[in-house]
Write a protein that holds these residues in place. Structure first.
Motif, PDB file in Angstrom:
ATOM      1  N   LEU A  74       0.673  -1.134   0.000  1.00  0.00           N
ATOM      2  CA  LEU A  74       0.082   0.122   0.089  1.00  0.00           C
ATOM      3  C   LEU A  74       0.837   1.207   0.052  1.00  0.00           C
ATOM      4  O   LEU A  74       0.666   2.224  -0.701  1.00  0.00           O
ATOM      5  N   PHE A  75       2.015   1.314   0.564  1.00  0.00           N
ATOM      6  CA  PHE A  75       2.820   2.515   0.820  1.00  0.00           C
ATOM      7  C   PHE A  75       3.351   2.687  -0.582  1.00  0.00           C
ATOM      8  O   PHE A  75       3.534   3.716  -1.084  1.00  0.00           O
ATOM      9  N   ASN A  76       3.740   1.601  -1.323  1.00  0.00           N
ATOM     10  CA  ASN A  76       4.291   1.717  -2.513  1.00  0.00           C
ATOM     11  C   ASN A  76       3.299   1.862  -3.929  1.00  0.00           C
ATOM     12  O   ASN A  76       3.855   2.232  -4.985  1.00  0.00           O
ATOM     13  N   GLY A  77       1.904   2.200  -3.352  1.00  0.00           N
ATOM     14  CA  GLY A  77       1.007   2.467  -4.333  1.00  0.00           C
ATOM     15  C   GLY A  77       0.180   1.301  -5.029  1.00  0.00           C
ATOM     16  O   GLY A  77      -0.665   1.646  -5.923  1.00  0.00           O
ATOM     17  N   VAL A  78       0.511  -0.058  -4.431  1.00  0.00           N
ATOM     18  CA  VAL A  78      -0.038  -1.123  -4.845  1.00  0.00           C
ATOM     19  C   VAL A  78      -1.704  -1.171  -4.319  1.00  0.00           C
ATOM     20  O   VAL A  78      -1.799  -0.862  -2.998  1.00  0.00           O
ATOM     21  N   GLY A  79      -2.766  -1.370  -4.818  1.00  0.00           N
ATOM     22  CA  GLY A  79      -4.070  -1.409  -4.364  1.00  0.00           C
ATOM     23  C   GLY A  79      -4.515  -2.466  -3.937  1.00  0.00           C
ATOM     24  O   GLY A  79      -3.848  -3.659  -3.958  1.00  0.00           O
ATOM     25  N   PRO A  80      -5.357  -2.388  -2.707  1.00  0.00           N
ATOM     26  CA  PRO A  80      -6.074  -3.549  -1.848  1.00  0.00           C
ATOM     27  C   PRO A  80      -6.353  -4.715  -2.856  1.00  0.00           C
ATOM     28  O   PRO A  80      -6.161  -5.802  -2.403  1.00  0.00           O
ATOM     29  N   GLY A  81      -6.849  -4.452  -3.982  1.00  0.00           N
ATOM     30  CA  GLY A  81      -7.426  -5.570  -4.814  1.00  0.00           C
ATOM     31  C   GLY A  81      -6.290  -6.194  -5.518  1.00  0.00           C
ATOM     32  O   GLY A  81      -6.311  -7.497  -5.438  1.00  0.00           O
ATOM     33  N   ALA A  82      -5.091  -5.604  -5.629  1.00  0.00           N
ATOM     34  CA  ALA A  82      -4.083  -6.498  -6.387  1.00  0.00           C
ATOM     35  C   ALA A  82      -3.454  -7.236  -5.119  1.00  0.00           C
ATOM     36  O   ALA A  82      -2.861  -8.571  -5.272  1.00  0.00           O
ATOM     37  N   VAL A  83      -3.288  -6.654  -3.795  1.00  0.00           N
ATOM     38  CA  VAL A  83      -3.071  -7.421  -2.796  1.00  0.00           C
ATOM     39  C   VAL A  83      -3.745  -8.780  -2.425  1.00  0.00           C
ATOM     40  O   VAL A  83      -3.095  -9.887  -2.339  1.00  0.00           O
ATOM     41  N   GLY A 297      11.096  -4.814  -1.147  1.00  0.00           N
ATOM     42  CA  GLY A 297      10.405  -5.364  -2.217  1.00  0.00           C
ATOM     43  C   GLY A 297       9.245  -4.494  -2.488  1.00  0.00           C
ATOM     44  O   GLY A 297       9.002  -3.492  -1.803  1.00  0.00           O
ATOM     45  N   ILE A 298       8.576  -4.517  -3.623  1.00  0.00           N
ATOM     46  CA  ILE A 298       7.208  -3.963  -3.951  1.00  0.00           C
ATOM     47  C   ILE A 298       6.325  -4.233  -3.019  1.00  0.00           C
ATOM     48  O   ILE A 298       5.383  -3.383  -2.792  1.00  0.00           O
ATOM     49  N   GLY A 299       6.164  -5.556  -2.649  1.00  0.00           N
ATOM     50  CA  GLY A 299       5.023  -5.965  -1.827  1.00  0.00           C
ATOM     51  C   GLY A 299       4.231  -6.906  -2.581  1.00  0.00           C
ATOM     52  O   GLY A 299       4.244  -6.623  -3.963  1.00  0.00           O
ATOM     53  N   PRO A 300       3.338  -7.978  -1.943  1.00  0.00           N
ATOM     54  CA  PRO A 300       2.426  -8.509  -2.786  1.00  0.00           C
ATOM     55  C   PRO A 300       1.455  -8.043  -3.503  1.00  0.00           C
ATOM     56  O   PRO A 300       1.052  -7.011  -2.930  1.00  0.00           O
ATOM     57  N   GLY A 301       1.332  -8.378  -4.848  1.00  0.00           N
ATOM     58  CA  GLY A 301       0.357  -7.856  -5.694  1.00  0.00           C
ATOM     59  C   GLY A 301       0.961  -6.686  -6.581  1.00  0.00           C
ATOM     60  O   GLY A 301       0.206  -6.178  -7.652  1.00  0.00           O
ATOM     61  N   GLY A 302       2.015  -6.070  -6.352  1.00  0.00           N
ATOM     62  CA  GLY A 302       2.949  -5.454  -7.005  1.00  0.00           C
ATOM     63  C   GLY A 302       3.630  -5.898  -8.025  1.00  0.00           C
ATOM     64  O   GLY A 302       4.258  -5.036  -8.982  1.00  0.00           O
ATOM     65  N   PHE A 303       3.862  -7.282  -8.291  1.00  0.00           N
ATOM     66  CA  PHE A 303       4.669  -7.708  -9.124  1.00  0.00           C
ATOM     67  C   PHE A 303       4.155  -9.225  -9.361  1.00  0.00           C
ATOM     68  O   PHE A 303       3.524  -9.733  -8.462  1.00  0.00           O
ATOM     69  N   GLY A 304       4.166  -9.499 -10.578  1.00  0.00           N
ATOM     70  CA  GLY A 304       3.756 -10.988 -11.220  1.00  0.00           C
ATOM     71  C   GLY A 304       2.591 -10.687 -11.996  1.00  0.00           C
ATOM     72  O   GLY A 304       2.069  -9.977 -12.303  1.00  0.00           O
ATOM     73  N   ALA A 305       1.609 -11.878 -11.730  1.00  0.00           N
ATOM     74  CA  ALA A 305       0.445 -12.357 -12.473  1.00  0.00           C
ATOM     75  C   ALA A 305      -0.825 -10.996 -12.125  1.00  0.00           C
ATOM     76  O   ALA A 305      -1.621 -10.648 -12.793  1.00  0.00           O
ATOM     77  N   ALA A 306      -0.796 -10.469 -10.694  1.00  0.00           N
ATOM     78  CA  ALA A 306      -1.426  -9.318 -10.268  1.00  0.00           C
ATOM     79  C   ALA A 306      -1.589  -8.204 -11.292  1.00  0.00           C
ATOM     80  O   ALA A 306      -2.421  -7.502 -11.452  1.00  0.00           O
ATOM     81  N   THR A 307      -0.323  -7.989 -11.828  1.00  0.00           N
ATOM     82  CA  THR A 307      -0.051  -6.680 -12.679  1.00  0.00           C
ATOM     83  C   THR A 307      -0.768  -6.757 -13.935  1.00  0.00           C
ATOM     84  O   THR A 307      -1.047  -5.713 -14.637  1.00  0.00           O
ATOM     85  N   THR A 308      -1.225  -7.837 -14.399  1.00  0.00           N
ATOM     86  CA  THR A 308      -1.960  -8.315 -15.477  1.00  0.00           C
ATOM     87  C   THR A 308      -3.376  -7.539 -15.523  1.00  0.00           C
ATOM     88  O   THR A 308      -3.832  -6.912 -16.433  1.00  0.00           O
ATOM     89  N   TYR A 309      -3.932  -7.632 -14.208  1.00  0.00           N
ATOM     90  CA  TYR A 309      -5.239  -6.931 -14.377  1.00  0.00           C
ATOM     91  C   TYR A 309      -5.379  -5.549 -13.217  1.00  0.00           C
ATOM     92  O   TYR A 309      -6.090  -4.867 -13.558  1.00  0.00           O
ATOM     93  N   TYR A 310      -4.179  -5.221 -12.508  1.00  0.00           N
ATOM     94  CA  TYR A 310      -3.957  -4.240 -11.653  1.00  0.00           C
ATOM     95  C   TYR A 310      -2.647  -3.734 -12.252  1.00  0.00           C
ATOM     96  O   TYR A 310      -1.609  -3.952 -11.567  1.00  0.00           O
ATOM     97  N   HIS A 311      -2.746  -2.686 -12.850  1.00  0.00           N
ATOM     98  CA  HIS A 311      -1.474  -2.172 -13.702  1.00  0.00           C
ATOM     99  C   HIS A 311      -0.849  -1.278 -12.723  1.00  0.00           C
ATOM    100  O   HIS A 311      -1.447  -0.349 -11.951  1.00  0.00           O
ATOM    101  N   THR A 312       0.428  -1.483 -12.665  1.00  0.00           N
ATOM    102  CA  THR A 312       1.399  -0.548 -12.136  1.00  0.00           C
ATOM    103  C   THR A 312       2.356  -0.142 -13.059  1.00  0.00           C
ATOM    104  O   THR A 312       2.948  -0.903 -13.748  1.00  0.00           O
ATOM    105  N   ASN A 313       3.409   0.940 -12.429  1.00  0.00           N
ATOM    106  CA  ASN A 313       4.500   1.485 -13.225  1.00  0.00           C
ATOM    107  C   ASN A 313       5.594   1.807 -12.597  1.00  0.00           C
ATOM    108  O   ASN A 313       5.385   3.057 -11.690  1.00  0.00           O
TER     109      ASN A 313
END
Length: 417
Positions: A74-83, A297-313
């Motif tokens: 969340l601190f790195n801007g990853v949404g709760p849905g991606a987590v 790290g980026i945190g769970p949800g900020g890297f991997g398959a989750a980024t297919t649906y929850y885009h991060t840059n």
């Protein structure tokens, strides 16, 4: 009863991964594409039942650590849905790690072996059907559906030059190839008949070849060779070397590419490995260092398959690592990979398990993990958890072998990781 429910859920999970493409296609036609998620719902229910029946301090510690890492996300801007998506992705591993001892004992029996053999046959048949579909395309290959407003690919269709990557009944060729390797590694050491084992191996190898999954084919050849001709200590040492390679190869790629500007690896059959060594691995580490994300790290949800649906840059590739250690570093940082390495070290140096089957499966997963993100494969997560739990039980002083001839005294005892 819990053991039986766990085993049933395990088999449904494996079969759903083997048939995921076809299942998703036909359930979407029936207006119920969410049905593909039923196996994971069952896994979640099993986790709740096991933990609530006998909670442990380790369960709380894992939960607290994951909660801390979710705050990092969340601190790195990853949404709760991606987590939440990440948690849903790795759910099978926690399900497998919480397996009751009696459930693992059931997996070692001949009936379970025959059931997995039938699943393997279905998986191989799917590749053959996919080969026929290369001329007459199977309906689910290349199709897509909509789940709760999100477009989802049913089965991807890709090529290596002019050679198709055959997905079989699954979602993609990489997952199908890995599943064939997993099932072969699980099954072949359990057959005493060399003729039968050789026939299964030949069909499995041809099927994996058709998926173009070089990692699974190489890992299977190495593992079965060591298992067939090596002693238990040889398998164990090979697993240690494979774990070392998982971590050291990406670090070596980072150091070498920083010092040398030209390619050191030939193309051809090694082109995929060269791309990882010269591009994917060092560029990912450079990005994490540049963005100061290397420690947590980026945190769970900020890297991997989750980024297919929850885009991060974040200015670098966040879709894949093609390496287990780098996948852990990208999600959980150096701290996370240190914890992962510590847990693996306990299995290697504390467990005195004589279970060749569990050590062999762990070896296959580690070799595959050198160039694959096995944490995003449902089959890999289930087999990794089952193998690790078997070895972990022994490390805790509970004598257990995932062996068809095993006789256990587990009545009235429910033990979970």
């Amino acid at each position: 009863m819990m053991g039986g429910l766990w085993v049933l859920t395990f088999f449904i999970g494996i079969l759903s991964d083997v048939m995921s493409g076809a299942i998703r296609y036909y359930t979407s036609l029936a207006g119920a594409p969410q049905a593909i998620y039923l196996p994971k719902v069952m896994m979640a229910a099993c986790i709740v039942l096991i933990v609530s029946h006998r909670p442990k301090v380790s369960h709380l510690l894992v939960l607290l650590y994951l909660a801390m890492q979710a705050c990092v996300s969340l601190f790195n801007g990853v949404g709760p849905g991606a987590v939440a998506f990440w948690a849903w992705t790795v759910l099978p591993m926690f399900f497998a790690l919480l397996a009751p001892p009696e459930a693992l004992a059931i997996l070692g029996r001949p009936r379970a072996r025959n059931a997995l053999l039938a699943v393997a046959a279905v998986c191989m048949l799917g590749v053959l059907a996919s080969y026929a579909g290369y001329f007459t395309p199977l309906p689910w290959v290349g199709a897509s559906t909509v789940v709760d407003g999100t477009a989802v690919h049913v089965t991807s269709s890709t090529f290596v030059g002019d050679t198709p990557r055959l997905p079989g009944f699954g979602r993609d060729s990489a997952a199908t190839g890995l599943m064939l390797g997993l099932l072969s590694t699980w099954l072949l050491p359990r057959f005493r008949s060399l003729t039968l084992a050789s026939m299964i191996l030949a069909v499995a190898a041809l099927s994996i070849w058709a998926t173009t999954n070089k990692t699974a084919l190489v890992a299977l050849a190495i593992v079965l060779g060591i298992e067939r001709f090596g002693k238990l200590d040889t398998i164990r040492r090979a697993a240690i070397w494979a774990a070392a390679a998982v971590l050291l190869l990406p670090l070596a790629s980072f150091a070498i590419t920083a010092a040398i500007n030209h390619s050191m690896i030939a193309g051809g059959a090694l082109s995929s490995f060269r791309d990882r060594f010269e591009n994917t691995w060092p560029l990912l580490l450079q990005g994490l260092l540049r963005e100061n994300m290397i420690w947590l790290g980026i945190g769970p949800g900020g890297f991997g398959a989750a980024t297919t649906y929850y885009h991060t840059n974040f200015g670098f590739n966040v879709g894949y690592a093609d390496n287990v250690a780098l996948y852990v570093i990208a999600n959980f940082g150096v701290l996370g990979v240190a914890i992962f390495a510590t847990l693996l070290s306990r299995l290697f140096f504390v467990s005195e398990s004589k279970d060749r089957f569990a050590w062999t499966m762990l070896l296959f997963l580690l070799i595959s993990g050198i160039t694959t993100d096995i944490f995003e494969s449902l089959g890999c997560l289930l087999f990794l958890g089952a193998a690790a739990k078997s070895l972990w039980l022994n490390a805790e002083g509970q004598r257990f072998r995932l062996n068809p001839g095993l006789v256990m005294s587990v009545r009235g005892r429910k033990s979970t990781l």
